[in-house]
Scaffold this motif. Structure first.
Motif, PDB file in Angstrom:
ATOM      1  N   VAL A  63       1.145   4.171  -2.754  1.00  0.00           N
ATOM      2  CA  VAL A  63       0.948   5.593  -2.453  1.00  0.00           C
ATOM      3  C   VAL A  63       2.128   6.402  -2.985  1.00  0.00           C
ATOM      4  O   VAL A  63       1.964   7.441  -3.629  1.00  0.00           O
ATOM      5  N   LEU A  67      -7.027  15.303   1.149  1.00  0.00           N
ATOM      6  CA  LEU A  67      -6.924  16.703   0.730  1.00  0.00           C
ATOM      7  C   LEU A  67      -5.584  16.962   0.033  1.00  0.00           C
ATOM      8  O   LEU A  67      -5.519  17.674  -0.967  1.00  0.00           O
ATOM      9  N   LEU A  68      -4.533  16.341   0.561  1.00  0.00           N
ATOM     10  CA  LEU A  68      -3.207  16.500  -0.034  1.00  0.00           C
ATOM     11  C   LEU A  68      -3.214  15.980  -1.470  1.00  0.00           C
ATOM     12  O   LEU A  68      -2.602  16.560  -2.364  1.00  0.00           O
ATOM     13  N   THR A 109       2.511  10.489   6.029  1.00  0.00           N
ATOM     14  CA  THR A 109       1.114  10.590   6.425  1.00  0.00           C
ATOM     15  C   THR A 109       0.376   9.273   6.181  1.00  0.00           C
ATOM     16  O   THR A 109      -0.423   8.825   7.014  1.00  0.00           O
ATOM     17  N   LEU A 136      -4.294  20.355   8.286  1.00  0.00           N
ATOM     18  CA  LEU A 136      -3.692  21.030   7.142  1.00  0.00           C
ATOM     19  C   LEU A 136      -4.295  22.423   6.971  1.00  0.00           C
ATOM     20  O   LEU A 136      -3.591  23.417   6.782  1.00  0.00           O
ATOM     21  N   VAL A 155       0.844  -1.203   0.000  1.00  0.00           N
ATOM     22  CA  VAL A 155       0.000   0.000   0.000  1.00  0.00           C
ATOM     23  C   VAL A 155       0.878   1.251   0.000  1.00  0.00           C
ATOM     24  O   VAL A 155       0.664   2.186  -0.779  1.00  0.00           O
ATOM     25  N   THR A 214      -6.304  15.970   7.613  1.00  0.00           N
ATOM     26  CA  THR A 214      -6.800  16.906   6.608  1.00  0.00           C
ATOM     27  C   THR A 214      -7.174  18.225   7.264  1.00  0.00           C
ATOM     28  O   THR A 214      -6.822  19.302   6.791  1.00  0.00           O
ATOM     29  N   ASP A 259      -7.364   0.111  -1.764  1.00  0.00           N
ATOM     30  CA  ASP A 259      -6.639   0.214  -0.494  1.00  0.00           C
ATOM     31  C   ASP A 259      -5.636   1.363  -0.531  1.00  0.00           C
ATOM     32  O   ASP A 259      -5.517   2.135   0.430  1.00  0.00           O
ATOM     33  N   ILE A 260      -4.917   1.442  -1.656  1.00  0.00           N
ATOM     34  CA  ILE A 260      -3.903   2.496  -1.788  1.00  0.00           C
ATOM     35  C   ILE A 260      -4.566   3.873  -1.738  1.00  0.00           C
ATOM     36  O   ILE A 260      -4.138   4.770  -1.023  1.00  0.00           O
ATOM     37  N   LEU A 261      -5.678   4.010  -2.480  1.00  0.00           N
ATOM     38  CA  LEU A 261      -6.351   5.305  -2.508  1.00  0.00           C
ATOM     39  C   LEU A 261      -6.898   5.676  -1.135  1.00  0.00           C
ATOM     40  O   LEU A 261      -6.932   6.839  -0.753  1.00  0.00           O
ATOM     41  N   PHE A 262      -7.318   4.661  -0.363  1.00  0.00           N
ATOM     42  CA  PHE A 262      -7.823   4.945   0.977  1.00  0.00           C
ATOM     43  C   PHE A 262      -6.732   5.449   1.904  1.00  0.00           C
ATOM     44  O   PHE A 262      -6.989   6.232   2.811  1.00  0.00           O
ATOM     45  N   ALA A 263      -5.498   4.949   1.676  1.00  0.00           N
ATOM     46  CA  ALA A 263      -4.404   5.341   2.567  1.00  0.00           C
ATOM     47  C   ALA A 263      -3.878   6.733   2.239  1.00  0.00           C
ATOM     48  O   ALA A 263      -3.130   7.309   3.018  1.00  0.00           O
ATOM     49  N   PHE A 264      -4.281   7.269   1.079  1.00  0.00           N
ATOM     50  CA  PHE A 264      -3.805   8.590   0.678  1.00  0.00           C
ATOM     51  C   PHE A 264      -4.398   9.675   1.552  1.00  0.00           C
ATOM     52  O   PHE A 264      -5.583   9.650   1.829  1.00  0.00           O
ATOM     53  N   PRO A 265      -3.577  10.630   1.998  1.00  0.00           N
ATOM     54  CA  PRO A 265      -4.167  11.809   2.639  1.00  0.00           C
ATOM     55  C   PRO A 265      -4.992  12.556   1.592  1.00  0.00           C
ATOM     56  O   PRO A 265      -4.435  13.096   0.639  1.00  0.00           O
ATOM     57  N   PHE A 297      -1.496   6.847   8.874  1.00  0.00           N
ATOM     58  CA  PHE A 297      -2.865   6.374   8.677  1.00  0.00           C
ATOM     59  C   PHE A 297      -2.945   4.853   8.822  1.00  0.00           C
ATOM     60  O   PHE A 297      -3.806   4.318   9.523  1.00  0.00           O
TER      61      PHE A 297
END
Lengths: 306, 296
Positions: free
Chosen positions: A19, B143-144, A281, A247, A15, A244, B135-141, A285
């Protein structure tokens, strides 16, 4: 338990790589030359080329990405284009401030949210319940940046009770923490209420009442712990919301935290810094969710971690 | 005699509609949303002034100040830093917010339903690929990510749709996948398969219609989030660009004039809050009416 944690962390690796990859692709689509940005407009082409070579920006993209991953695994996130400092240091310098802000608002928000949620559930359809739920819905409907601006306007400029920006005394933290906490408290109140309503209809609660336990013992001894399971999930899901929110709050109140740093990094095209902050970040999470899952095992003995 | 035995049969949707009608907060939300849609459509007719017409001598007037550019001769909500009518700008802002909310959710739903249905129905590699991406998209912050996309593509309302869709589909896909996983094992689906129906027909005609409830709830719940995201991005200067009025960029502009015209920052915020509040009310109501299983 230890085996479970290790397995979950290993599962998180792909994951985090994903990202990083998406961030890397995005950054390479961003228009503008980061090196030109860093050196100023009047740099001669030869120097520019040399700096690019030194930073490894002339390598093929997959080499650059591979190098980033390899270094990241060893805890090295590279150096900021803009300041020359190690990215890890810049993150570690600002992260405690964000944690302090997030924790202080989360602490108050969780206490208020759970208390209001329980009272609302126990006194369902009372005036308190209606008023609390309307307020809570308003709390999740208000954009956090607007609440921040209005709070500055009312408590800072009109009433002059609190400073409107900066970070030099505990007093400076009050407005940002409250602003950040409103949404959090509101959603916790909503979920606590519905979780509680579900639990107090269960048979074991009827049994507890039937055997003559005091209402207080029923609520706090039997219902509370069971109702906390879904609430903990929500608290975990709100971790990213809190980041968020910080920020925006940090940007508006000029607090030198990770949130403000990330906006600064993006607007300065400081690619290594952006890359590092996003990875960091996302890791926070992932670990946050892991802690939530582990806490289920403590709240509910029926849950076995595997 | 027969009449007492045969009560009028009701469809799932009829049932849901009756439950929704009884839910007063949800009806209130729906009424507000319909009102906002009318405001958005009728904006040119009901605005007192052209939202981008400036009147520099009349800058930052308080609510109720006389106006040369407004049809009724008064700045009902005051004027902004260029002497433009704030009320007209708030009215036109409705168009941006509603279209972001509805269009972005439409895109998210089409992609999410397709991905979720394919992942759930076929399983295997397809499922792996879709769910790991989610899963990857969920872990993304979140707003960033939006901010990064806006930097990469440049600020405009169309890029907001793209930014919101890139992450948003993952949630819908997860939801639809879990529904499809459950439904594809049902006997009626097996019967359809035994009849030799094609996969596409089974998914479109027999499985997806049974997932409509949760999908509708998720779309309704997604709209307020999208509206807030657009407002946030515009507030950061990365969304809708001035002079086009968006509630987010109005609040950004108003920050600089908090002392000279404090009301300026209040109105667009109230507009956002009322809109998001109404969609949340309707979403809560739809959830209770359509999907008792999701009730939390």
């Amino acid at each position: 338990m230890a085996g479970y944690i290790v397995r979950r962390l290993i599962m998180a690796l792909p994951v985090l790589v994903g990202v990083s990859l998406i961030t890397f692709i995005l950054l390479n689509v961003v228009p503008g030359d980061p090196v030109l940005e860093m050196m100023g407009k009047h740099v001669d082409p030869l120097t520019l080329e040399k700096v690019r070579e030194q930073l490894g920006l002339n390598d093929p993209l997959y080499v650059q990405f591979g190098r980033f991953l390899f270094n990241a695994l060893r805890g090295d996130l590279g150096k900021s284009f803009k300041t020359g400092q190690p990215v890890t240091k810049m993150i570690m310098d600002t992260f405690p401030t964000t944690v302090k802000l997030a924790l202080s608002s989360a602490f108050v928000a969780i206490i208020i949210g759970i208390t209001v949620g329980i009272i609302s559930a126990v006194k369902q359809y009372s005036f308190f319940d209606h008023a609390a739920m309307i307020t809570a819905l308003a709390g999740i409907s208000a954009p956090i940046f607007w609440v921040a601006v209005v709070a500055q306007l009312v408590f800072g400029l009109q009433l002059k009770w609190l400073p409107i920006s900066g970070y030099s005394s505990p007093k400076h933290m009050i407005l940002p923490a409250v602003v950040l906490g409103i949404r959090f408290a509101a959603s916790i109140a909503r979920y606590t209420r519905s979780a509680f309503l579900e639990v107090i209809r269960q048979d074991y609660i009827r049994t507890a009442r039937a055997k003559g336990l005091a209402e207080r013992a029923v609520i706090f001894g039997h219902a509370l712990k069971n109702a906390m399971i879904p609430v903990v999930t929500i608290i975990g899901m709100q971790i990213s919301g809190l980041l968020t929110g910080s920020l925006l709050t940090e940007t508006i109140f000029a607090i030198p935290g990770l949130g403000r740093l990330s906006i600064w990094a993006l607007s300065n095209r400081d690619f290594p810094l952006v890359q590092g902050i996003v990875l960091f970040t996302a890791a926070v999470f992932v670990i946050g969710n892991l802690i939530v899952d582990i806490s289920y095992a403590f709240l509910d003995p029926r849950v076995r971690l595997q | 005699m027969d009449k007492t035995l045969h009560s009028k049969s009701t469809s799932l949707w009829g049932d849901a509609w009756r439950r929704l009608k009884k839910n007063r907060p949800a009806v209130a939300g729906l009424v507000v949303i319909i009102f906002l849609i009318i405001v958005a459509v009728m904006a040119p007719a009901i605005s007192p002034a052209d939202p981008i017409k400036t009147d520099l001598p009349n800058r930052l007037k308080p609510p109720g100040a006389p106006s040369a550019i407004c049809k009724n001769g008064v700045y009902i909500l005051g004027s902004d830093e260029f002497g433009r009518d704030i009320l007209s700008r708030v009215i036109y802002g409705t168009r941006i917010s509603l279209s972001v909310g509805i269009i972005s959710q439409a895109i998210v739903t089409v992609i999410g339903v397709t991905m979720g249905a394919l992942a759930g129905y076929y399983g295997g590699m397809m499922d792996m690929l879709v769910m790991r991406t989610a899963d990857i998209l969920f872990a993304f912050p979140e707003l960033l990510f939006y901010i990064g996309v806006m930097f990469a593509l440049g600020p405009s309302i169309y890029n907001i749709f793209i930014a919101l869709a890139l992450i948003g589909w993952a949630g819908v896909a997860r939801l639809v996948r879990s529904q499809v996983l459950y439904l594809r094992e049902m006997e009626y689906v097996e019967a359809a398969r035994a009849q030799g129906l094609s996969d596409a027909r089974i998914i479109l005609r027999h499985i997806l219609p049974n997932c409509m409830g949760p999908i509708i709830v998720s779309v309704t719940m997604g709209i307020p989030g999208a509206i807030l995201s657009e407002a946030t991005l515009s507030f950061l200067g990365l969304g809708v660009q001035p002079p086009t009025p968006s509630w987010g960029n109005m609040i950004y502009a108003a920050r600089a004039y908090m002392l000279s015209n404090p009301w300026y920052s209040v109105w667009p915020g109230i507009a956002i809050m009322v809109t998001v509040f109404a969609f949340n009310l309707l979403g809560d109501g739809l959830r209770d009416a359509l999907d008792p299983r999701l009730k939390r």
